[in-house]
Design an enzyme around this catalytic site. Structure first.
Site: not given
Length: 327
Positions: A111, A195, A198
């Site tokens: 991140k 994949k 979301k």
């Protein structure tokens, strides 16, 4: 019965991939273990999130899990922020951890690699593994279901538990990570080699609570190939193979049986069949979610769950306080 604990972070919208690949399998754990499930809303704060979005995501997430069969009579279900012992033990765990081990966390490195300067990195990203350790250790959980990307955090939790036990005497159960039961892997409709996620809002992702007309349009627009032959071949025909996987998971028919059933049919007919099944499944789920949200049962379920969780958490935290000299 052994105890299992799982936290679900209310960020982003749940997808068809989450539903087929994880949620349906996760629900089965409640019949195998003493289950504690919490909505990890404190963890949702590690990166900026709109308050309205957080509230909506939390309500939708709880509703979906209840609609899918999570039984509050079998499971202690609550919001993390309703049990303040999580934050209290999280601070104690932070005080018992080291900068080096936290900076080695893979998700932290992933991140922060996308953030330009250290001045812009939220501290929550750095310390959230110690809060996660507190989440687990508060309840003497034996097992923690995790994806491969979270296994490292459970290993840190084990290290912190052992470190605390060695320093202050036996206090915490050292938990075992359990790789989550996973169903079929569902890929993006627009990029079938990736994949379904979301975190990516595109035409290749089907969201559980989206308008079914949009769902149907996405499936009918799914990337396929030029052969017009329905067979399973992820390397050469990832689009059709992905649609076969979805249809197989929702109909409980084998992929071989589906290939035989649609032999000689064109892609348009096949896509329509997939869209019909997906929309029928999601319509039933959405109706249950709507019923749950209109019945106002969520507030009572969360209140009951928080009361039960607080009893367990307060008992453990009081023991920790005695060990470290706070009372």
């Amino acid at each position: 019965m052994k105890r299992m604990l799982s936290g679900i972070k209310p960020t982003g919208q749940l997808t068809l991939g989450n539903y087929i690949g994880a949620i349906k399998q996760f629900i089965a754990y409640q019949d195998e273990y003493e289950m504690i499930v919490f909505i990890a809303d404190l963890h949702a704060l590690t990166l900026p999130i709109d308050p309205k979005e957080l509230r909506k995501n939390t309500k939708d997430l709880i509703s979906v899990y209840l609609a899918c069969g999570l039984d509050p009579n079998k499971v202690i279900l609550f919001k993390q922020s309703d049990v303040h012992e999580h934050a209290e033990l999280g601070y104690i765990m932070a005080c018992n951890s080291y900068m080096g081990e936290l900076s080695r966390m893979t998700q932290y490195k992933d991140k922060t690699s996308k953030i330009k300067t250290n001045d812009s990195i939220p501290t929550g990203i750095f310390v959230y593994p110690t809060l996660m350790a507190a989440d687990i250790l508060l309840y003497d959980a034996d097992y923690i279901p995790v994806g491969i990307d979270q296994k490292q955090h459970v290993e840190l939790t084990r290290d912190l538990a052992i470190r605390f036990n060695n320093h202050y005497s036996e206090t915490f159960i050292v938990p075992e990570p359990v790789l989550s039961k996973t169903g079929a892997k569902i890929n993006s409709l627009s990029s079938p080699d990736k994949k379904m996620s979301k975190s990516e809002s595109d035409k290749g992702t089907i969201y559980l609570l989206e308008d079914l007309n949009i769902t149907r349009k996405k499936i009918m627009s799914a990337v396929t190939d030029s052969e017009n032959e329905i067979r399973y071949d992820m390397e050469n025909k990832p689009g059709i193979s992905n649609l076969l996987t979805i249809l197989s998971a929702l109909t409980n028919k084998s992929i071989d049986a589906l290939v035989e059933e649609y032999k000689g049919f064109g892609y348009g007919v096949f896509k329509k069949a997939v869209a019909d099944v997906v929309c029928s499944e999601l319509e039933a789920l959405q109706n249950k979610v709507k019923e749950i949200q209109e019945s106002n049962v969520i507030e009572q379920i969360l209140a009951d769950g928080a009361q039960k969780a607080t009893y367990l958490a307060r008992k453990k935290l009081s023991k920790v306080y005695r060990k470290i000299g706070l009372n």
